[in-house]
Design a protein around this motif. Structure first.
Motif, PDB file in Angstrom:
ATOM      1  N   TYR A  20    -121.308 -32.148 -15.940  1.00 15.85           N
ATOM      2  CA  TYR A  20    -121.685 -31.831 -17.320  1.00 15.85           C
ATOM      3  C   TYR A  20    -121.704 -33.078 -18.201  1.00 15.85           C
ATOM      4  N   LEU A  21    -120.649 -33.914 -18.026  1.00 13.69           N
ATOM      5  CA  LEU A  21    -120.592 -35.140 -18.819  1.00 13.69           C
ATOM      6  C   LEU A  21    -121.748 -36.072 -18.475  1.00 13.69           C
ATOM      7  N   LEU A  22    -122.056 -36.181 -17.173  1.00 13.01           N
ATOM      8  CA  LEU A  22    -123.193 -37.015 -16.785  1.00 13.01           C
ATOM      9  C   LEU A  22    -124.496 -36.465 -17.338  1.00 13.01           C
ATOM     10  N   TRP A  23    -124.676 -35.168 -17.321  1.00 15.70           N
ATOM     11  CA  TRP A  23    -125.881 -34.542 -17.866  1.00 15.70           C
ATOM     12  C   TRP A  23    -125.990 -34.762 -19.378  1.00 15.70           C
ATOM     13  N   LYS A  24    -124.833 -34.648 -20.069  1.00 13.59           N
ATOM     14  CA  LYS A  24    -124.815 -34.856 -21.517  1.00 13.59           C
ATOM     15  C   LYS A  24    -125.186 -36.296 -21.864  1.00 13.59           C
ATOM     16  N   LYS A  25    -124.630 -37.235 -21.110  1.00 13.01           N
ATOM     17  CA  LYS A  25    -124.949 -38.640 -21.352  1.00 13.01           C
ATOM     18  C   LYS A  25    -126.413 -38.913 -21.078  1.00 13.01           C
ATOM     19  N   PHE A  26    -126.943 -38.320 -20.014  1.00 11.34           N
ATOM     20  CA  PHE A  26    -128.356 -38.485 -19.670  1.00 11.34           C
ATOM     21  C   PHE A  26    -129.251 -37.960 -20.789  1.00 11.34           C
ATOM     22  N   CYS A  27    -128.895 -36.806 -21.373  1.00 18.20           N
ATOM     23  CA  CYS A  27    -129.674 -36.222 -22.470  1.00 18.20           C
ATOM     24  C   CYS A  27    -129.616 -37.101 -23.714  1.00 18.20           C
ATOM     25  N   CYS A  28    -128.439 -37.693 -23.992  1.00 22.84           N
ATOM     26  CA  CYS A  28    -128.294 -38.554 -25.163  1.00 22.84           C
ATOM     27  C   CYS A  28    -129.158 -39.798 -25.029  1.00 22.84           C
TER      28      CYS A  28
ATOM     29  N   PRO B  61    -128.764 -49.178 -31.188  1.00 23.50           N
ATOM     30  CA  PRO B  61    -127.974 -48.418 -30.201  1.00 23.50           C
ATOM     31  C   PRO B  61    -126.801 -47.679 -30.813  1.00 23.50           C
ATOM     32  N   THR B  62    -126.263 -48.181 -31.945  1.00 24.59           N
ATOM     33  CA  THR B  62    -125.093 -47.535 -32.550  1.00 24.59           C
ATOM     34  C   THR B  62    -125.387 -46.167 -33.117  1.00 24.59           C
ATOM     35  N   LEU B  63    -126.690 -45.835 -33.295  1.00 25.18           N
ATOM     36  CA  LEU B  63    -127.052 -44.526 -33.835  1.00 25.18           C
ATOM     37  C   LEU B  63    -127.375 -43.518 -32.755  1.00 25.18           C
ATOM     38  N   ARG B  64    -127.241 -43.932 -31.482  1.00 25.79           N
ATOM     39  CA  ARG B  64    -127.503 -42.977 -30.405  1.00 25.79           C
ATOM     40  C   ARG B  64    -126.454 -41.871 -30.413  1.00 25.79           C
ATOM     41  N   GLY B  65    -126.884 -40.684 -30.107  1.00 22.68           N
ATOM     42  CA  GLY B  65    -125.957 -39.559 -30.032  1.00 22.68           C
ATOM     43  C   GLY B  65    -125.662 -38.949 -31.370  1.00 22.68           C
ATOM     44  N   ARG B  66    -126.517 -39.198 -32.399  1.00 22.86           N
ATOM     45  CA  ARG B  66    -126.284 -38.601 -33.701  1.00 22.86           C
ATOM     46  C   ARG B  66    -127.428 -37.650 -34.044  1.00 22.86           C
ATOM     47  N   ASP B  67    -127.085 -36.594 -34.743  1.00 23.97           N
ATOM     48  CA  ASP B  67    -128.076 -35.627 -35.192  1.00 23.97           C
ATOM     49  C   ASP B  67    -128.336 -35.829 -36.673  1.00 23.97           C
ATOM     50  N   TRP B  68    -129.539 -35.416 -37.120  1.00 19.56           N
ATOM     51  CA  TRP B  68    -129.878 -35.436 -38.549  1.00 19.56           C
ATOM     52  C   TRP B  68    -129.971 -33.998 -39.034  1.00 19.56           C
ATOM     53  N   ILE B  69    -129.169 -33.686 -40.059  1.00 15.72           N
ATOM     54  CA  ILE B  69    -129.102 -32.324 -40.584  1.00 15.72           C
ATOM     55  C   ILE B  69    -129.937 -32.260 -41.860  1.00 15.72           C
ATOM     56  N   HIS B  70    -130.889 -31.321 -41.944  1.00 15.06           N
ATOM     57  CA  HIS B  70    -131.726 -31.160 -43.137  1.00 15.06           C
ATOM     58  C   HIS B  70    -130.964 -30.356 -44.185  1.00 15.06           C
ATOM     59  N   LEU B  71    -130.913 -30.872 -45.391  1.00 11.41           N
ATOM     60  CA  LEU B  71    -130.237 -30.182 -46.478  1.00 11.41           C
ATOM     61  C   LEU B  71    -131.273 -29.509 -47.371  1.00 11.41           C
ATOM     62  N   THR B  72    -130.803 -28.684 -48.285  1.00  8.76           N
ATOM     63  CA  THR B  72    -131.705 -27.935 -49.147  1.00  8.76           C
ATOM     64  C   THR B  72    -132.406 -28.836 -50.145  1.00  8.76           C
TER      65      THR B  72
ATOM     66  N   GLU C  77    -124.457 -36.396 -38.718  1.00  6.70           N
ATOM     67  CA  GLU C  77    -123.287 -35.748 -38.161  1.00  6.70           C
ATOM     68  C   GLU C  77    -122.975 -36.443 -36.843  1.00  6.70           C
ATOM     69  N   ASP C  78    -121.825 -37.056 -36.753  1.00  7.48           N
ATOM     70  CA  ASP C  78    -121.453 -37.844 -35.593  1.00  7.48           C
ATOM     71  C   ASP C  78    -120.848 -36.947 -34.535  1.00  7.48           C
ATOM     72  N   ARG C  79    -121.466 -36.979 -33.344  1.00  6.67           N
ATOM     73  CA  ARG C  79    -120.890 -36.216 -32.237  1.00  6.67           C
ATOM     74  C   ARG C  79    -119.659 -36.912 -31.669  1.00  6.67           C
ATOM     75  N   ASP C  80    -119.694 -38.247 -31.698  1.00  7.42           N
ATOM     76  CA  ASP C  80    -118.589 -39.006 -31.104  1.00  7.42           C
ATOM     77  C   ASP C  80    -117.862 -39.737 -32.213  1.00  7.42           C
ATOM     78  N   PRO C  81    -116.674 -39.253 -32.648  1.00  8.62           N
ATOM     79  CA  PRO C  81    -115.971 -39.893 -33.766  1.00  8.62           C
ATOM     80  C   PRO C  81    -115.499 -41.293 -33.438  1.00  8.62           C
ATOM     81  N   PHE C  82    -115.467 -41.652 -32.170  1.00  7.62           N
ATOM     82  CA  PHE C  82    -114.980 -42.980 -31.802  1.00  7.62           C
ATOM     83  C   PHE C  82    -116.104 -44.007 -31.753  1.00  7.62           C
ATOM     84  N   MET C  83    -117.361 -43.567 -31.972  1.00  7.10           N
ATOM     85  CA  MET C  83    -118.496 -44.493 -31.928  1.00  7.10           C
ATOM     86  C   MET C  83    -118.770 -44.986 -33.335  1.00  7.10           C
ATOM     87  N   THR C  84    -118.475 -46.225 -33.644  1.00  6.58           N
ATOM     88  CA  THR C  84    -118.642 -46.812 -34.971  1.00  6.58           C
ATOM     89  C   THR C  84    -119.615 -47.961 -34.884  1.00  6.58           C
ATOM     90  N   PRO C  85    -120.356 -48.201 -35.967  1.00  2.96           N
ATOM     91  CA  PRO C  85    -121.301 -49.317 -35.952  1.00  2.96           C
ATOM     92  C   PRO C  85    -120.590 -50.639 -35.764  1.00  2.96           C
TER      93      PRO C  85
END
Length: 417
Positions: free
Chosen positions: A26-34, A79-90, A97-105
């Motif tokens: 699962y982790l390998l699949w998740k990394k592959f998707c990211c 590369p530092t922005l990999r694995g992040r989603d963009w949330i549309h607001l009203t 929204e950071d999926r990985d809290p340990f990934m910092t620029p």
């Protein structure tokens, strides 16, 4: 019992091993998707290696001949922005929204483009599309230019004041090597009083930045004309006129919220004394493609008014004739109380090219008084050889020889019909 315990331990161990393998997969699949999550964004765009673009950028700096093409800047996702989603607001804003809290620029300066290796290229930006249009007013001067003047005007309705700011003059052509210019400003038709700028020493490009105020009512404002005279002071303190700018106010929308910054090329003043009945200046142009004859009535000078008062209106009537038969006429606005009116009005007439040998233009300067008959102050006719001679014929022939070009001349007025 020992056998049962061994069997149970084997089953539990198998389950744990299977769970571990599942988590790892699962982790390998998740990394592959990211890693490939941004490829959907660049499907319409040809995928390009970031290092290749940076290498091309470096090559374009090494080879100057490539500057003839517009350079494009790569638009990348670090590369530092990999694995992040963009949330549309009203409110149509966006937040990450950071999926990985340990990934910092990464902090610290980036010494080169190569520190962004591994980034995703999603397109390029053309810098030429975001440049401000170049102001050519200080670089493009016409042939034979004697200088250019910048000024601004603004009108205060409540206090009835015309605010004139003298900004600068460029590319003066003085009679000597050194030049010490100053400017006189008139509000025509009043030619007896003027406001004067300071003298700038030894410069062909004086910067004035001076403000002047004329008191004029809103009713008379559009009847007035600004006149700038640029002088040079020599070592003997004598004044030499370098050029002038004539600017009628009638075509401008002057308000307190509308400060107009304007530039005009200097013109040489006609230093010849006016003729007996005065002179008129106008431009002629013929467009052979459209079959259109254009007349620009510029100004008149030295008119012999029958009565000098504010109630006297002076206007110009332009008539197109063919075989001495009237075809059509047009009139300028009537300007009040001045023997030197400035019009700057343009009129067009339909005239086929085959008619130019038989057509002519008559310009009549007329004075109208309230309740009295209109008086003819002077008249001039321009046209082909069958109607005119001298300067009038030369003006007409020059217009034909220079299609689509405005040909400007002064002409003496006369009373003959």
């Amino acid at each position: 019992t020992e056998q049962a315990v061994a069997v149970a331990g084997g089953i539990i161990g198998g389950i744990l091993l299977f769970a571990l393998l599942g988590i790892t997969a699962y982790l390998l699949w998740k990394k592959f998707c990211c890693l490939f999550s941004y490829e959907k964004l660049i499907n319409p765009v040809k995928t390009t290696n970031a290092n290749a673009i940076f290498q091309d950028h470096a090559n374009s700096e090494i080879h100057p001949e490539s500057t003839s093409r517009s350079r494009s800047v790569p638009f990348i996702i670090p590369p530092t922005l990999r694995g992040r989603d963009w949330i549309h607001l009203t409110n149509e804003e966006q937040v990450q929204e950071d999926r990985d809290p340990f990934m910092t620029p990464q902090s610290g300066p980036r010494s080169s483009f190569h520190s962004l290796a591994g980034a995703y290229v999603v397109g390029t930006i053309n810098p030429d599309l975001y440049k401000f249009p170049e102001d050519k007013s200080e670089t493009d001067f016409p042939a034979g230019s004697i200088g250019r003047l910048w000024f601004s005007i603004e009108y205060e309705q409540e206090s009835e004041r015309l605010l004139v700011s003298l900004i600068k003059v460029r590319k003066l052509q003085p009679p000597a090597d050194s030049c010490s210019p100053f400017v006189k400003i008139y509000l025509l038709p009043d030619e007896r009083s003027y406001l004067q700028s300071k003298t700038k020493r030894k410069t062909l490009n004086p910067q004035f930045d001076e403000n002047f105020v004329f008191q004029v009512s809103s009713k008379m404002l559009l009847q007035r004309t600004l006149k700038f005279l640029v002088y040079h002071v020599d070592k003997q303190k004598k004044h030499h006129l370098l050029g002038q700018v004539i600017f009628p106010l009638k075509n401008e929308a002057l308000t307190e919220d509308n400060k107009l910054v304007i530039w005009r090329d200097l013109e040489k003043e006609n230093l010849e004394p006016p003729s007996e009945h005065g002179d008129i200046q106008f431009s002629l142009s013929y467009n052979d493609y459209l079959g259109r004859l254009t007349v620009v009535v510029l100004r008149a000078r030295g008119l012999k008014l029958q009565e000098e008062s504010a109630a006297v209106g002076v206007y110009v009537k332009v008539s197109l004739m063919n075989h001495n038969k009237f075809i059509k006429s047009k009139k300028t606005a009537a300007l009040l109380g001045t023997p030197n009116p400035v019009y700057n009005e343009t009129f067009s007439f339909k005239a086929d090219q085959t008619e130019l040998d038989t057509a002519s233009l008559s310009l009549s300067v007329l004075q109208s008084n309230k309740g009295e008959k209109t008086l003819l102050l002077g008249r001039v006719v321009v046209g082909p050889f069958m109607y005119t001679r001298g300067r009038e014929l030369e003006h007409w022939n020059e217009m034909i020889s220079k299609p689509k070009e405005l040909v400007k001349r002064w002409h003496a007025l006369c009373h003959s019909t």
